[in-house]
Design a protein around this motif. Structure first.
Motif, short mmCIF file in Angstrom:
data_model
loop_
_atom_site.label_atom_id
_atom_site.label_comp_id
_atom_site.label_asym_id
_atom_site.label_seq_id
_atom_site.Cartn_x
_atom_site.Cartn_y
_atom_site.Cartn_z
N MET A 42 61.67 70.37 37.29
CA MET A 42 61.28 69.14 36.62
C MET A 42 59.88 68.71 37.06
SD MET A 42 63.47 68.53 34.54
CE MET A 42 63.76 66.91 33.90
N ILE A 43 59.60 68.93 38.33
CA ILE A 43 58.23 68.71 38.80
C ILE A 43 57.73 70.03 39.36
CG2 ILE A 43 56.73 67.42 40.37
CD1 ILE A 43 58.75 65.21 40.45
N LYS A 44 56.57 70.44 38.87
CA LYS A 44 55.99 71.67 39.39
C LYS A 44 54.51 71.43 39.62
CE LYS A 44 55.96 76.61 38.63
NZ LYS A 44 56.15 76.77 40.08
N GLN B 215 63.58 70.12 41.61
CA GLN B 215 64.50 70.46 40.52
C GLN B 215 65.26 69.23 40.07
OE1 GLN B 215 64.10 73.43 39.41
NE2 GLN B 215 62.77 73.83 41.16
N GLN B 216 65.94 69.41 38.93
CA GLN B 216 66.78 68.33 38.44
C GLN B 216 67.93 68.10 39.42
OE1 GLN B 216 68.01 68.92 34.44
NE2 GLN B 216 69.12 66.98 34.35
N GLY B 217 68.31 66.86 39.61
CA GLY B 217 69.41 66.54 40.51
C GLY B 217 69.03 66.65 41.98
N GLU B 218 67.75 66.57 42.23
CA GLU B 218 67.29 66.71 43.60
C GLU B 218 66.48 65.47 44.00
OE1 GLU B 218 65.47 70.42 46.10
OE2 GLU B 218 64.42 69.89 44.27
N ILE B 219 66.70 65.02 45.22
CA ILE B 219 65.89 63.91 45.73
C ILE B 219 64.93 64.48 46.76
CG2 ILE B 219 65.90 61.68 46.89
CD1 ILE B 219 68.73 61.26 45.94
N VAL B 220 63.66 64.39 46.44
CA VAL B 220 62.65 64.95 47.34
C VAL B 220 61.89 63.81 48.00
CG1 VAL B 220 60.57 66.36 47.46
CG2 VAL B 220 62.44 67.04 45.95
N ARG C 278 69.18 63.17 37.98
CA ARG C 278 67.75 63.27 37.65
C ARG C 278 66.95 63.70 38.87
NH1 ARG C 278 68.27 57.55 35.05
NH2 ARG C 278 70.29 58.04 34.17
N THR C 279 65.66 63.83 38.64
CA THR C 279 64.79 64.21 39.73
C THR C 279 64.17 62.96 40.33
OG1 THR C 279 64.24 66.09 38.35
CG2 THR C 279 62.89 65.76 40.31
N VAL C 280 64.26 62.84 41.62
CA VAL C 280 63.66 61.68 42.27
C VAL C 280 62.65 62.16 43.30
CG1 VAL C 280 64.03 59.57 43.59
CG2 VAL C 280 65.77 60.33 41.97
N LEU C 281 61.45 61.63 43.22
CA LEU C 281 60.44 61.88 44.25
C LEU C 281 60.13 60.54 44.87
CD1 LEU C 281 58.37 63.87 45.55
CD2 LEU C 281 56.77 63.16 43.79
N LEU C 282 60.38 60.41 46.15
CA LEU C 282 60.09 59.12 46.78
C LEU C 282 59.26 59.33 48.02
CD1 LEU C 282 62.04 58.35 49.49
CD2 LEU C 282 63.76 58.49 47.72
N SER C 283 58.43 58.34 48.30
CA SER C 283 57.61 58.47 49.49
C SER C 283 58.10 57.48 50.52
CB SER C 283 56.15 58.18 49.16
OG SER C 283 55.93 56.81 49.06
N THR C 284 57.92 57.82 51.75
CA THR C 284 58.32 56.93 52.83
C THR C 284 57.55 57.34 54.07
OG1 THR C 284 60.16 56.26 54.21
CG2 THR C 284 60.28 58.47 53.31
N HIS C 285 57.43 56.40 55.01
CA HIS C 285 56.90 56.86 56.29
C HIS C 285 57.98 56.73 57.36
CE1 HIS C 285 55.45 52.61 56.00
NE2 HIS C 285 56.10 52.57 57.16
N LEU C 286 59.22 56.54 56.90
CA LEU C 286 60.33 56.45 57.84
C LEU C 286 61.11 57.76 57.83
CD1 LEU C 286 61.56 52.94 56.73
CD2 LEU C 286 60.09 53.49 58.67
N LEU C 287 61.14 58.40 58.96
CA LEU C 287 61.82 59.68 59.05
C LEU C 287 63.31 59.55 58.76
CD1 LEU C 287 61.71 62.66 59.83
CD2 LEU C 287 62.14 61.99 62.17
N HIS C 288 63.92 58.50 59.33
CA HIS C 288 65.37 58.39 59.16
C HIS C 288 65.73 58.10 57.71
CE1 HIS C 288 65.62 53.97 58.85
NE2 HIS C 288 64.54 54.00 59.62
N GLU C 289 64.80 57.44 57.00
CA GLU C 289 65.07 57.20 55.59
C GLU C 289 65.08 58.52 54.81
OE1 GLU C 289 63.85 53.72 53.51
OE2 GLU C 289 62.54 54.93 52.26
N ALA C 290 64.12 59.36 55.12
CA ALA C 290 64.06 60.66 54.47
C ALA C 290 65.32 61.46 54.79
CB ALA C 290 62.81 61.41 54.94
N GLN C 291 65.74 61.42 56.05
CA GLN C 291 66.95 62.15 56.44
C GLN C 291 68.17 61.60 55.70
OE1 GLN C 291 66.73 61.37 60.60
NE2 GLN C 291 65.85 63.36 61.08
N ASN C 292 68.13 60.30 55.51
CA ASN C 292 69.27 59.61 54.94
C ASN C 292 69.51 59.93 53.47
OD1 ASN C 292 71.17 57.56 54.36
ND2 ASN C 292 70.38 56.44 56.13
N ILE C 293 68.46 59.92 52.66
CA ILE C 293 68.69 60.09 51.23
C ILE C 293 68.16 61.38 50.62
CG2 ILE C 293 69.18 57.86 50.18
CD1 ILE C 293 66.31 57.20 50.15
#
Lengths: 310, 247
Positions: free
Chosen positions: A1-3, A25-30, A180-195
Motif C-alpha cells: 500500500m505504501i512503497k 502492507q495492507q493491515g499493517e501498522i508501521v 488498512r495501512t497505518v503509518l504513524l510517527s512517534t518519539h516514544l519507544l514504548h508506544e511503537a512497541q505497543n501498537i
C-alpha cells in the motif's frame, strides 16, 4: 500500500531526508520512530501529497504521489502534527466541510460516524476553539477517518492526550490497522512497541533500522543494564563484589547506595548478583533492569552497522 | 468545480462570523449614505434653477473608491492565515487542486462584496422615485457591471498576494499599495510622456471604470482589462501555492 524508494528531500541546502526506502502492507501498522527533526514529518508530508520529493519515488495506495497526487490524496487520511483546525468553526460544520471537499456521499452520516469513532459526539455543536488539546487531537483524527481511507498517516497521534485518551486512541488505531495501512510517527519507544507491527527508526534523515518490534528490541538490547540499590552507603567494596561476578561489566558507583552494571543479554545474571550482594552482608533494596532510552538506542544504532538501507 | 464552491461557501459564511464584515459594511454604507443625501439635497436645491438631474454613477464610483481601501482587509487573510495557522496543510492534502483552492477563496470574498453591492442598489432605487423621466437604465446596468468587474479584479489580485505571504498584514499593505498604484499612480506620468501615455492610461483601473464603464460605455478593452487582472490574480495565487509546496 505504501512503497517508498530512494526518497530524498532538500530544503534549500539542508537535506531533510536522504534516500529513504521502505514499504508497508495492507493491515499493517508501521511506526516511524525518531527524535525531533529526524525527517518523520517531511516523509509523511511527501506521502500525503503535501509536497513533492527532491528525488526518489513514492507509491501510496497504488498511485504515484507526484504524478497522481489527487488520487493519492483521495485515498489517504492524514493527521498533521500540529493538528490544524479552524477555531472559529463548529465541530460538525468543520467535519462536514472536509467531507464535502472529499466529495463524500451522505456527508452528515459520515461525520456522525467519525465523531462516534473518536467519542466526540457530545461536542459536535461546540466551537473548535473551545476544545481542549486532547479533544482537538480527536477531531483531527475524525477528519482523517472521515472518508474510510485506505492509508492512514498519523503524525504524533497521541501527543498531548491524557493517559486514558492515549489508551483509547491506541485501541482505535489498532482496530483500523487490522484492515488498512497505518503509518504513524512517534518519539516514544514504548508506544511503537505497543501498537506497531513493524518499526522504522529514522535518524538525521536516514532510516537506520527496520524490523518488527520484537526483533528490534532483542537486537538492540545487546546488553542489559541493571541498577542495584542497597541500604546505607554503597562503597567501593560493593562495586568490587559485583565486578567479581563473571559476565558483569561496566560497573559504576552512582548515588548513595546505588550501583549500576551491565551484562550481555541472554544470560540473566540478576539472581547471581542478588545472592552475592546479600552474602556480602548488604541489605538489598532493589534490583531493577534499566530499559534502554530512545537516545541510547540511537547511539547504539548509529554506532553499529545498519541492518538495512542506509 | 464543486470544490471551488465548497471552499467559497465556507469563506463566505466565515465573513459573517467575524466582526470585520460588519465593520466593512458600515465603512461602505455610511459614506455612501451621506454622499447620497448630499447629492439629493444639492440637486433638489438646484432643480429650481434648472440644474442637472442627479445620476447614480457617483454612488457606484464611491463604492469602488471605498473598495480600494477596504478590499485589502477582506483578502489579506484568505490564504496567508491558512498558511500561518497550518490549515493550509489540511487543504493541500485534501483532493483539491491548487487552482480550486485559490479560486474558491476568491469567489467567497467576491460573493460577500456582491452582497454589499446589491445593498447599494437601494440608492438608485430611491433616486428613481424623484427623477422624471426615470433614470437611464442602460447606464445604471453598465455601472453595476463595472462594479462586478472591478470587484472581481481587485479581489483576485488581493487573493493572489495573500497566497504569497504568511503574515496577513504584509499581504494587506502590499495589496493596498498595488491598488493605489493601479488607481492613482500608474498613469500620473502619462501626460508628460511623448509616447507610451496611452499604454499607461490603459493600465489604470480608474480610467477603465470612472471614465468608461461607469459612464455607460463598456468597451472590449475594458472587459479584457478587468478579466485579465482577475486571471492574473488567480494565476499568481495558484503559482504561489505551488511554490509553497516545493519549498
Amino acid at each position: 500500500m505504501i512503497k517508498v524508494s530512494g526518497l530524498t528531500k532538500d530544503y534549500g541546502s539542508r537535506r531533510a531526508i536522504h534516500n529513504v526506502s521502505f514499504d508497508a502492507q495492507q493491515g499493517e501498522i508501521v511506526g516511524f520512530l525518531g527524535p525531533n527533526g529526524a525527517g518523520k514529518t517531511t516523509t509523511m508530508r511527501i506521502l500525503t501529497g503535501f509536497m513533492p520529493p527532491t528525488d526518489g519515488e513514492a507509491i501510496v495506495a497504488g498511485y504515484d504521489v507526484v504524478e497522481e497526487s489527487l488520487e493519492v490524496r483521495k485515498r489517504v487520511g492524514y493527521l498533521p502534527e500540529t493538528v490544524p483546525l479552524y477555531n472559529e468553526m463548529i465541530v460538525f460544520d468543520y467535519l462536514k466541510f472536509m467531507g464535502e471537499l472529499r466529495d463524500l456521499p451522505n456527508v452528515e452520516e459520515r461525520v456522525d460516524e467519525a465523531l462516534d469513532m473518536v467519542a466526540m459526539t457530545d461536542r459536535a455543536q461546540g466551537y473548535i476553539g473551545a476544545l481542549s488539546k486532547g479533544m482537538r487531537q480527536r477531531i483531527g483524527l475524525a477528519q482523517a477517518l472521515l472518508h474510510h481511507p485506505e492509508v492512514l498517516i498519523l503524525d504524533e497521534p497521541t501527543i498531548g492526550l491524557d493517559p486514558g485518551q492515549v489508551v483509547e486512541v491506541r485501541e482505535l488505531i489498532r482496530q483500523i490497522g487490522k484492515e488498512r495501512t497505518v503509518l504513524l510517527s512517534t518519539h516514544l519507544l514504548h508506544e511503537a512497541q505497543n501498537i506497531c507491527d513493524r518499526v522504522l527508526i529514522i535518524n538525521k534523515g536516514k532510516i537506520v533500522a527496520e524490523d518488527t518490534t520484537e526483533n528490534l528490541q532483542a537486537r538492540l538490547v545487546g546488553a542489559e543494564r541493571v541498577i542495584v540499590r542497597v541500604r546505607g552507603e554503597a562503597d567501593r567494596e560493593l562495586g568490587l563484589v559485583i565486578k567479581e561476578i563473571k559476565g558483569v561489566r561496566g560497573v559504576e558507583l552512582k548515588d548513595e547506595g546505588v550501583v549500576e552494571f551491565e551484562f550481555a543479554s541472554g544470560k540473566d545474571l540478576r539472581p547471581e548478583v542478588a545472592k552475592q550482594v546479600i552474602k556480602s552482608g548488604y541489605d538489598l533494596l532493589e534490583l531493577r533492569p534499566l530499559g534502554l532510552s530512545l537516545e541510547e538506542i540511537f547511539l547504539e544504532l548509529t554506532n553499529s552497522e545498519p541492518r538495512r538501507g542506509n | 468545480m464543486k470544490n471551488i464552491w465548497t471552499i467559497a461557501k465556507r469563506e463566505y459564511q466565515n465573513y459573517f462570523n467575524s466582526p470585520l464584515a460588519y465593520v466593512i459594511a458600515l465603512a461602505i454604507f455610511l459614506p455612501i449614505g451621506i454622499y447620497f443625501s448630499i447629492i439629493m439635497w444639492v440637486s433638489s436645491q438646484q432643480s429650481f434653477y434648472g440644474g442637472p438631474v442627479p445620476e447614480p454613477s457617483p454612488i457606484t464610483w464611491l463604492f469602488v473608491f471605498l473598495l480600494i481601501f477596504l478590499a485589502p482587509a477582506l483578502t489579506m487573510r484568505l490564504l496567508s492565515d491558512e498558511a500561518r495557522m497550518g490549515t493550509l496543510e489540511l487543504l493541500l492534502t485534501a483532493p483539491v487542486r491548487d487552482f480550486e483552492l485559490v479560486a474558491g477563496k476568491w469567489l467567497g470574498a467576491f460573493l460577500f462584496v456582491m452582497v454589499l453591492a446589491a445593498g447599494t442598489l437601494i440608492f438608485p432605487f430611491i433616486m428613481n422615485q424623484y427623477v422624471s423621466p426615470n433614470l437611464d437604465k442602460i447606464k445604471l446596468i453598465s455601472s453595476y457591471i463595472g462594479v462586478i468587474l472591478v470587484t472581481a479584479a481587485l479581489l483576485a489580485l488581493g487573493t493572489g498576494i495573500s497566497a504569497i505571504f504568511t503574515n496577513q498584514f504584509a499581504a494587506f499593505f502590499v495589496t493596498l499599495g498595488l491598488y493605489f498604484f493601479l488607481w492613482f499612480m500608474v498613469n500620473l506620468p502619462a501626460d508628460w510622456l511623448q509616447n507610451g501615455g496611452d499604454f499607461l492610461n490603459y493600465l489604470s483601473i480608474s480610467d477603465h471604470f470612472s471614465q468608461s464603464v461607469n459612464e455607460g460605455t463598456i468597451n472590449l478593452g475594458d472587459l479584457v482589462y478587468f478579466l485579465s487582472l482577475t486571471a492574473l490574480g488567480l494565476f499568481t495565487g495558484t503559482t504561489a501555492i505551488e511554490i509553497r509546496r516545493w519549498r
